[in-house]
Structure formats: structure tokens, C-alpha cells
Design a protein around this motif. Sequence first.
Motif, PDB file in Angstrom:
ATOM      1  N   ARG A  38      -0.735   2.938  -5.349  1.00  0.00           N
ATOM      2  CA  ARG A  38      -1.450   4.215  -5.214  1.00  0.00           C
ATOM      3  C   ARG A  38      -1.953   4.718  -6.561  1.00  0.00           C
ATOM      4  O   ARG A  38      -3.024   5.325  -6.642  1.00  0.00           O
ATOM      5  CB  ARG A  38      -0.542   5.265  -4.569  1.00  0.00           C
ATOM      6  CG  ARG A  38      -0.079   4.934  -3.171  1.00  0.00           C
ATOM      7  CD  ARG A  38       0.476   6.171  -2.459  1.00  0.00           C
ATOM      8  NE  ARG A  38       1.425   6.914  -3.265  1.00  0.00           N
ATOM      9  CZ  ARG A  38       2.737   6.694  -3.266  1.00  0.00           C
ATOM     10  NH1 ARG A  38       3.250   5.715  -2.522  1.00  0.00           N
ATOM     11  NH2 ARG A  38       3.549   7.440  -4.004  1.00  0.00           N
ATOM     12  N   GLU A  39      -1.184   4.465  -7.628  1.00  0.00           N
ATOM     13  CA  GLU A  39      -1.551   4.995  -8.944  1.00  0.00           C
ATOM     14  C   GLU A  39      -2.262   3.961  -9.816  1.00  0.00           C
ATOM     15  O   GLU A  39      -2.578   4.235 -10.974  1.00  0.00           O
ATOM     16  CB  GLU A  39      -0.301   5.493  -9.663  1.00  0.00           C
ATOM     17  CG  GLU A  39       0.326   6.721  -9.029  1.00  0.00           C
ATOM     18  CD  GLU A  39      -0.555   7.967  -9.174  1.00  0.00           C
ATOM     19  OE1 GLU A  39      -1.403   7.996 -10.087  1.00  0.00           O
ATOM     20  OE2 GLU A  39      -0.386   8.912  -8.375  1.00  0.00           O
ATOM     21  N   THR A  63       0.816  -1.217   0.000  1.00  0.00           N
ATOM     22  CA  THR A  63       0.000   0.000   0.000  1.00  0.00           C
ATOM     23  C   THR A  63       0.845   1.260   0.000  1.00  0.00           C
ATOM     24  O   THR A  63       0.350   2.351  -0.283  1.00  0.00           O
ATOM     25  CB  THR A  63      -0.944   0.020   1.211  1.00  0.00           C
ATOM     26  OG1 THR A  63      -0.167  -0.047   2.420  1.00  0.00           O
ATOM     27  CG2 THR A  63      -1.892  -1.172   1.174  1.00  0.00           C
TER      28      THR A  63
END
Length: 441
Positions: A132-133, A126
Motif C-alpha cells: 500500500r505504501e 495487496t
Amino acid sequence: MLIYSEKQSPRLSYVIDFISAELLTSPAAITTDREVFRHFEGVKINYANESFEEGCFRISPTPILFETGIRDFPITCFELGGHKAFFATGSDDLGFDIFAAIFYLVSRYEEYLPHQKDEYGRYSHTASLAFREGFLDQPLVNNWLEYFREKLQERFPAAIFRRKNFSFVPTYDIDMMYAYKAKGWKRNAGGLVRSILNGEWASAAERISVLRGKARDPYDAYEWLDALHLYCRVKPVYFFLVAQQQDGVDKNIPTSVKAFQQLINYYASAFEVGLHPSWRSSVSADDKIMLEEKEWMEVIADVPVVQSRQHYIKFSLPEGYERLIRCGIRKDYSMGYGTINGFRASVASPFFWFSLAENKVTNLQVYPFCFMDANAYYEQKLNPQQAYTELMKYYAAVKKVRGCFITIWHNNFLGTDPGLKGWRDLYEIFMKEDAYWDAGA
């Protein structure tokens, strides 16, 4: 291919060597001599803030490849050619600094920065840019290289680029050789009592049948796998947990058991084998435990052991890879997550590890995996049908870029354990109908 740069650097050389192995028929070179670059005939890339006349391909450099330290770069992703990219460069011929972006991902630069750890003390997926993208499920580096090749081909139509073949490497972690056999009377007696006290009558009956020789151990998938590999014409790699103490998550059969030694010796004579370093070895203050496990396995296997995959994918950078190098490991298959499937380094090709701490390339070759049965089952809570869909998604993504598709399976998932019903069938269907040898690669 010739790249012009205002100065040389170990990081730039590393990236160019990686790209050469992926795209080119011969290694690219780097020059800091303007005149040599101007008179070169062939694919020319200007990787500098200087300008040249027409005839070369221009990529504007970002600082990361010319630095020696580690710092937190601000990363802003954008869409380019149907994929995410970062280190934007404006109006040059590619739109982003592909060299710097590849280095950032493949070197695992972000894992050297302050980051969140998971419950086992590992780098958490994470915390990654890929998660995240939203590109954790893509071999983004390989996609970029395809885009790069297309752009270069447009500029240099006569250039000849390498077309790599797709490859598939099935790998297996033998964390627990058997469910019941060869564990000794104390462990079996304790297990039998627990099953009875918990009312698990089917498990108790199965244990008794196996120990009496009336049934096959539910984790015994070895002959079945041998037949499957022969039918599918693939060469697997087996990793054995040979912990000298059965404690915590290091619970394999004791190394003193003859049947365990015979299994290792058999696979070492037929296929490639590697060490599955124990949890204790990964958290030890020195190399002693790992060296003992490696030396023991080399004696039993009667071959040098130069490959590894960390048990529970327990390692941190740079300490984990530095230890492997000190212990004589030359190929590691741990580059992935133990919490989710996907591409931890955003690449589906083997690569040499670049030590940011020493700012140099090492001789440790990293083989990234993207699918593990335990992730699908325990972490992502997928049933066999859902796991098959995910497995095929990753297979298709790697095959599209002609990468190296590496999977991890455990013998207990491929045996006859009623609690894992359907996983063996899933794997057989994949192996026989969809994998590499049938792909026309």
C-alpha cells in the motif's frame, strides 16, 4: 551498546538481538537501572520517556514492544532519510521508533490481523503495508539499519560497527522432476492423447523422442545447473516435493520411482536439501502428512531434513510456522509472496521467527526470498528481458545493504521447454556476470 528501558519485554529483547546481529560486533544489552546506564561508557540509547543528561542517543518508545496482545495499530508513513518510516516520535534523535517499526515488519504483525486472502487462501500482498505504501520492492529494515548506524556513528565516532558481507543463496524447487520421463505409461499415454487431440504435434513428437531416448527431457536441467554452480562457486539449496499422492498441484514424479530417489540422494550428498511440503500437508488438520513426507525424504537423502519451503508458498501465521517447528524444521525459506516479487517482511537478512501468539522468540530461522521465476512469469507477465531487469533491481538493492539475496527457480524454467525460451539464458547471464562471487563483496 547499552539500551535503557523502563521495563524489560520479550519483544524488545528480540529486536535488540536482531539489531545486534546486523550492526554490532558484540550483543547489545538492556538495562532498567538508571545508575548503570548513567555510568556506562560506550554507545548508550535511552529508550524511555525519561530524560538523561547529554551523552546518550534518544529514541522515544511506542507501546507495541511492551504489550503482549495483538491489536490494530494506526500506521502513518512519512519520508525519512530517503525511505518510508512509521511510528513517528517527533524531535528525538532518530525521528521514529525504529525498534517498534522493525518488530512490526519482521514479526509480520499485520498478518495476525483480519486481512484479505488471495485465491489460494494465502495472505494477499495487496493487504500489506509495504504494498500500500510502495516499499514492497525495498529491504526497508536493512535501509533503516544503515540510517541508524550512520546516526549512531555521528554521535559516537569511536564506536565500531559490524560490516556484514553480501551473500547470495540460489534455491530451487523441484515440483516436477521431468516433463515426460519416469511418469509411467498411463500418464504419458494420457498426455500424448491430449496433445494429439489439441493439435499439439510438436509436444507429442517431443514426448515420443524423450521416451525413446532420442532427446533430453525438457525439464532436465540438473547437469547444466551442476556445471553452472561449479563455475560460479556457489552452494545452492534444493527443495523437493515428495507428495505421496499425485493430486491437484502436488504432481511430482511418484516417490517410488528410483530415478527420483537417486536425484534426491545425489543432491543431499553434494549440497543442502530441504523439504517442499505438499499442498495436502499445508491444509491437513494434523501434522501426519508433513511428518510422513519429511521422514520419507530423510530415509532417501540419508541426512536430517531441517529445511523447508512451502509448495505454492502456502502457509498462514502462526499455524504454518507452528507446524514446521513441531515437525522438526529449523530453517524455512517460504517468507515471500506467491503472487508478486518483493520483500514480504521488508528485510533481506535471515531472522528468527517471533511467535506473537506466545509472545516469544522461537528457534525457527526464516530466510526471506525476494525473487521467484514463477511470480515474474505467471503473475507479473514479464518476458525474460523484463524479468532480468527486475532480478537485477533486487540484486542491487540487497547488495547495497550487504544483505542475503535469495532467489527461487524451478528446473522447468531452466531446461529446454520451448514455451519458456529465454529464461535459461537469463539465469546464466545473471549467474556468470552479475552475482555475488563477481561483486567484490
